[in-house]
Design an enzyme around this catalytic site. Structure first.
Site, PDB file in Angstrom:
ATOM      1  N   PRO A  10      -7.258  -9.967  11.725  1.00  0.00           N
ATOM      2  CA  PRO A  10      -6.589 -11.079  11.499  1.00  0.00           C
ATOM      3  C   PRO A  10      -5.226 -11.319  11.022  1.00  0.00           C
ATOM      4  O   PRO A  10      -4.669 -10.373  10.750  1.00  0.00           O
ATOM      5  CB  PRO A  10      -7.462 -11.515  10.071  1.00  0.00           C
ATOM      6  CG  PRO A  10      -8.010 -10.174   9.634  1.00  0.00           C
ATOM      7  CD  PRO A  10      -8.343  -9.525  10.971  1.00  0.00           C
ATOM      8  N   ASN A  11      -4.690 -12.329  11.789  1.00  0.00           N
ATOM      9  CA  ASN A  11      -3.340 -12.690  11.278  1.00  0.00           C
ATOM     10  C   ASN A  11      -2.187 -11.786  12.333  1.00  0.00           C
ATOM     11  O   ASN A  11      -0.915 -12.125  12.259  1.00  0.00           O
ATOM     12  CB  ASN A  11      -2.824 -12.391   9.981  1.00  0.00           C
ATOM     13  CG  ASN A  11      -3.604 -13.310   8.885  1.00  0.00           C
ATOM     14  OD1 ASN A  11      -3.655 -14.751   9.482  1.00  0.00           O
ATOM     15  ND2 ASN A  11      -4.241 -12.991   7.938  1.00  0.00           N
ATOM     16  N   ARG A  18       5.258 -14.031  11.200  1.00  0.00           N
ATOM     17  CA  ARG A  18       4.548 -13.532   9.872  1.00  0.00           C
ATOM     18  C   ARG A  18       5.462 -12.515   9.187  1.00  0.00           C
ATOM     19  O   ARG A  18       5.503 -11.467   9.989  1.00  0.00           O
ATOM     20  CB  ARG A  18       3.090 -13.381   9.665  1.00  0.00           C
ATOM     21  CG  ARG A  18       2.438 -12.807   8.764  1.00  0.00           C
ATOM     22  CD  ARG A  18       1.020 -12.325   9.086  1.00  0.00           C
ATOM     23  NE  ARG A  18       0.499 -11.992   7.628  1.00  0.00           N
ATOM     24  CZ  ARG A  18       0.103 -10.788   7.651  1.00  0.00           C
ATOM     25  NH1 ARG A  18      -0.435 -10.034   8.715  1.00  0.00           N
ATOM     26  NH2 ARG A  18      -0.483 -10.329   6.446  1.00  0.00           N
ATOM     27  N   TYR A  23       6.537  -6.782   9.456  1.00  0.00           N
ATOM     28  CA  TYR A  23       5.896  -6.582  10.771  1.00  0.00           C
ATOM     29  C   TYR A  23       6.830  -6.650  11.706  1.00  0.00           C
ATOM     30  O   TYR A  23       6.278  -6.512  12.997  1.00  0.00           O
ATOM     31  CB  TYR A  23       4.648  -7.721  10.722  1.00  0.00           C
ATOM     32  CG  TYR A  23       3.558  -7.669   9.605  1.00  0.00           C
ATOM     33  CD1 TYR A  23       2.833  -6.328   9.755  1.00  0.00           C
ATOM     34  CD2 TYR A  23       3.535  -8.423   8.608  1.00  0.00           C
ATOM     35  CE1 TYR A  23       1.857  -6.326   8.777  1.00  0.00           C
ATOM     36  CE2 TYR A  23       2.344  -7.967   7.632  1.00  0.00           C
ATOM     37  CZ  TYR A  23       1.747  -7.000   7.940  1.00  0.00           C
ATOM     38  OH  TYR A  23       0.729  -7.007   6.703  1.00  0.00           O
ATOM     39  N   ASN A  72      -6.820  -2.148  14.741  1.00  0.00           N
ATOM     40  CA  ASN A  72      -5.782  -2.454  13.638  1.00  0.00           C
ATOM     41  C   ASN A  72      -6.806  -3.641  12.892  1.00  0.00           C
ATOM     42  O   ASN A  72      -6.775  -4.497  13.411  1.00  0.00           O
ATOM     43  CB  ASN A  72      -4.627  -2.970  13.866  1.00  0.00           C
ATOM     44  CG  ASN A  72      -3.729  -3.205  12.917  1.00  0.00           C
ATOM     45  OD1 ASN A  72      -4.219  -3.475  11.735  1.00  0.00           O
ATOM     46  ND2 ASN A  72      -2.644  -3.438  12.799  1.00  0.00           N
ATOM     47  N   ALA A  75      -6.367  -6.823   7.353  1.00  0.00           N
ATOM     48  CA  ALA A  75      -7.119  -6.948   5.936  1.00  0.00           C
ATOM     49  C   ALA A  75      -8.566  -6.484   5.747  1.00  0.00           C
ATOM     50  O   ALA A  75      -8.805  -6.125   4.751  1.00  0.00           O
ATOM     51  CB  ALA A  75      -6.804  -8.618   5.395  1.00  0.00           C
ATOM     52  N   HIS A  78      -9.700  -3.229   4.472  1.00  0.00           N
ATOM     53  CA  HIS A  78     -10.044  -3.093   3.086  1.00  0.00           C
ATOM     54  C   HIS A  78     -11.160  -3.625   2.380  1.00  0.00           C
ATOM     55  O   HIS A  78     -11.544  -3.592   1.278  1.00  0.00           O
ATOM     56  CB  HIS A  78      -8.722  -3.362   2.250  1.00  0.00           C
ATOM     57  CG  HIS A  78      -7.257  -3.093   3.128  1.00  0.00           C
ATOM     58  ND1 HIS A  78      -6.905  -1.887   3.127  1.00  0.00           N
ATOM     59  CD2 HIS A  78      -6.411  -3.974   3.550  1.00  0.00           C
ATOM     60  CE1 HIS A  78      -5.815  -1.732   3.983  1.00  0.00           C
ATOM     61  NE2 HIS A  78      -5.592  -3.111   4.099  1.00  0.00           N
ATOM     62  N   ASP A  85     -19.174   0.322   9.464  1.00  0.00           N
ATOM     63  CA  ASP A  85     -20.448   0.509   9.902  1.00  0.00           C
ATOM     64  C   ASP A  85     -20.481   0.603  11.449  1.00  0.00           C
ATOM     65  O   ASP A  85     -21.099   1.264  12.278  1.00  0.00           O
ATOM     66  CB  ASP A  85     -21.484  -0.351   9.253  1.00  0.00           C
ATOM     67  CG  ASP A  85     -22.005  -0.002   7.992  1.00  0.00           C
ATOM     68  OD1 ASP A  85     -21.414   1.126   7.533  1.00  0.00           O
ATOM     69  OD2 ASP A  85     -22.515  -0.689   7.402  1.00  0.00           O
ATOM     70  N   GLU A  96      -7.743   4.440  13.921  1.00  0.00           N
ATOM     71  CA  GLU A  96      -7.221   3.350  13.081  1.00  0.00           C
ATOM     72  C   GLU A  96      -5.660   3.234  13.066  1.00  0.00           C
ATOM     73  O   GLU A  96      -5.142   4.304  13.003  1.00  0.00           O
ATOM     74  CB  GLU A  96      -7.719   3.477  11.668  1.00  0.00           C
ATOM     75  CG  GLU A  96      -7.542   2.579  10.652  1.00  0.00           C
ATOM     76  CD  GLU A  96      -7.987   2.788   9.144  1.00  0.00           C
ATOM     77  OE1 GLU A  96      -7.584   2.424   8.425  1.00  0.00           O
ATOM     78  OE2 GLU A  96      -8.958   3.651   9.099  1.00  0.00           O
ATOM     79  N   HIS A  98      -2.179   1.006  11.647  1.00  0.00           N
ATOM     80  CA  HIS A  98      -1.399   0.110  10.795  1.00  0.00           C
ATOM     81  C   HIS A  98      -0.151  -0.042  11.004  1.00  0.00           C
ATOM     82  O   HIS A  98       0.410   1.013  11.270  1.00  0.00           O
ATOM     83  CB  HIS A  98      -1.956   0.236   9.325  1.00  0.00           C
ATOM     84  CG  HIS A  98      -3.304   0.101   8.822  1.00  0.00           C
ATOM     85  ND1 HIS A  98      -3.988  -1.092   8.918  1.00  0.00           N
ATOM     86  CD2 HIS A  98      -4.254   1.092   8.862  1.00  0.00           C
ATOM     87  CE1 HIS A  98      -5.316  -0.936   8.641  1.00  0.00           C
ATOM     88  NE2 HIS A  98      -5.430   0.666   8.400  1.00  0.00           N
ATOM     89  N   ARG A 105       2.142  -0.004  -0.084  1.00  0.00           N
ATOM     90  CA  ARG A 105       1.728  -1.595  -0.601  1.00  0.00           C
ATOM     91  C   ARG A 105       0.990  -2.015  -1.590  1.00  0.00           C
ATOM     92  O   ARG A 105       0.643  -0.967  -2.505  1.00  0.00           O
ATOM     93  CB  ARG A 105       1.576  -2.294   0.729  1.00  0.00           C
ATOM     94  CG  ARG A 105       2.462  -2.370   1.589  1.00  0.00           C
ATOM     95  CD  ARG A 105       2.134  -3.004   3.221  1.00  0.00           C
ATOM     96  NE  ARG A 105       2.122  -4.473   2.808  1.00  0.00           N
ATOM     97  CZ  ARG A 105       1.398  -5.182   3.677  1.00  0.00           C
ATOM     98  NH1 ARG A 105       1.084  -4.877   4.998  1.00  0.00           N
ATOM     99  NH2 ARG A 105       1.634  -6.431   3.276  1.00  0.00           N
TER     100      ARG A 105
END
Length: 138
Positions: A10-11, A18, A23, A72, A75, A78, A85, A96, A98, A105
């Protein structure tokens, strides 16, 4: 030729617009074009969704046929036991990623439901985190 897919959550479709102080100013689509030039011997596919279930569906779809997944989950990293899963259930290794250093943060960003099932975690190097993830599959 290695076949990798970058899956963004998302985002991340708003990169370049943004919170550029976190970012950056570059869109992911522009960055993806550069990655494809930089890694001509790697087939790089891309998928982005703001919807948790769609990310899980994509992981299940590609999780047995690709050489690697760069994820990635943003949100959802978390909050989503379901994405964690899904990563555990597939055979394709997942790195993974980021863009920001999540540990510098908010405290809730220090928890990942993906990391324990990932082949590795790369964070805090801006968009270069994706370069490093691609290198990890060589």
């Amino acid at each position: 030729m290695k076949k990798l897919i970058i899956i963004n959550g998302p985002n991340l479709n708003l990169l370049g617009k943004r919170e550029p102080e976190i970012y950056g100013h570059q869109s992911f689509e522009d960055y993806l074009d550069l990655l494809k030039v930089k890694f001509p011997d790697v087939k790089i596919d891309y998928y982005q969704s703001n919807v948790e279930g769609e990310l899980i569906n994509k992981l299940q779809e590609v999780g047995f046929s690709y050489d690697g997944i760069i994820l990635n989950a943003a949100a959802y990293t978390h909050t989503s036991v379901g994405i964690g899963d899904a990563v555990k259930a597939i055979e394709t290794p997942v790195v993974e990623v980021h863009i920001s250093n999540t540990f510098s943060r908010e405290a809730y960003r220090h928890q990942s439901y993906i990391s324990s099932n990932a082949a590795g975690v790369i964070l805090g190097f801006g968009l270069m985190s994706y370069d490093l993830a691609i290198h990890s599959f060589s």
